[in-house]
Motif scaffolding. Structure first.
Motif, PDB file in Angstrom:
ATOM      1  N   TRP A  55       0.819  -1.212   0.000  1.00 32.84           N
ATOM      2  CA  TRP A  55       0.000   0.000   0.000  1.00 32.84           C
ATOM      3  C   TRP A  55       0.854   1.264   0.000  1.00 32.84           C
ATOM      4  O   TRP A  55       0.459   2.285  -0.564  1.00 32.84           O
ATOM      5  CB  TRP A  55      -0.990  -0.009   1.168  1.00 32.84           C
ATOM      6  N   HIS A 102       1.701   2.089  -3.542  1.00 33.94           N
ATOM      7  CA  HIS A 102       0.532   2.605  -4.260  1.00 33.94           C
ATOM      8  C   HIS A 102       0.239   4.058  -3.874  1.00 33.94           C
ATOM      9  O   HIS A 102      -0.056   4.887  -4.735  1.00 33.94           O
ATOM     10  CB  HIS A 102      -0.688   1.725  -4.014  1.00 33.94           C
ATOM     11  N   VAL A 103       0.325   4.363  -2.570  1.00 28.18           N
ATOM     12  CA  VAL A 103       0.082   5.742  -2.120  1.00 28.18           C
ATOM     13  C   VAL A 103       1.150   6.684  -2.685  1.00 28.18           C
ATOM     14  O   VAL A 103       0.825   7.759  -3.191  1.00 28.18           O
ATOM     15  CB  VAL A 103       0.029   5.830  -0.578  1.00 28.18           C
ATOM     16  N   SER A 104       2.415   6.285  -2.617  1.00 25.09           N
ATOM     17  CA  SER A 104       3.475   7.157  -3.139  1.00 25.09           C
ATOM     18  C   SER A 104       3.336   7.345  -4.643  1.00 25.09           C
ATOM     19  O   SER A 104       3.580   8.440  -5.160  1.00 25.09           O
ATOM     20  CB  SER A 104       4.864   6.623  -2.778  1.00 25.09           C
ATOM     21  N   ASP A 160       0.409   7.268  -6.303  1.00 23.67           N
ATOM     22  CA  ASP A 160      -0.749   8.150  -6.489  1.00 23.67           C
ATOM     23  C   ASP A 160      -0.413   9.603  -6.178  1.00 23.67           C
ATOM     24  O   ASP A 160      -0.948  10.515  -6.810  1.00 23.67           O
ATOM     25  CB  ASP A 160      -1.925   7.697  -5.620  1.00 23.67           C
TER      26      ASP A 160
END
Length: 92
Positions: free
Chosen positions: A29, A32-34, A36
Motif C-alpha cells: 500500500w 501505491h500511495v506514493s 498516487d
C-alpha cells in the motif's frame, strides 16, 4: 515534499518484508500511495511488532523534520500491544 509512514509491520517497505513468513508482493500500500501522490521521497519509520506507544514516540522524534507540503500517515496497531523494553520495542 515527503511521504512519512509510521506504524508496525503493516507499514514496512516491500523490500523489508520477510519472504519466509509473509506473502511477498512487488508492491504494497505504501508503494501505491506514493505512486498516487507522485511522491518519491518516502520515509518509512516503521518497525515489526511495535506498540502504539512506540509508534507515537517515533512520530514525535521526527515531527520537527516535517516540512510544509509533506504527507504523514500514522498506522495504528492493536491496543493490546505494550512497549515494555525500551531497547527492544518489537517485544510487545
Amino acid at each position: 515534499m515527503a511521504l512519512w509512514i509510521f506504524g508496525d509491520s503493516y507499514s514496512i517497505e516491500t523490500t523489508a518484508q520477510d519472504k519466509n513468513f509473509h506473502n511477498h508482493y512487488d508492491k504494497n500500500w505504501i508503494d501505491h500511495v506514493s505512486d498516487d501522490l507522485n511522491e518519491h521521497d518516502v520515509r518509512v519509520c516503521s518497525e515489526h511488532g511495535v506498540s502504539n506507544d512506540f509508534i507515537f514516540a517515533f512520530f514525535l522524534q521526527h515531527a520537527n523534520d516535517f516540512k510544509s507540503g509533506d504527507h504523514v500517515i500514522v498506522q495504528l496497531t492493536a491496543p493490546s500491544r505494550k512497549w515494555f523494553f525500551e531497547k527492544e520495542p518489537h517485544l510487545s
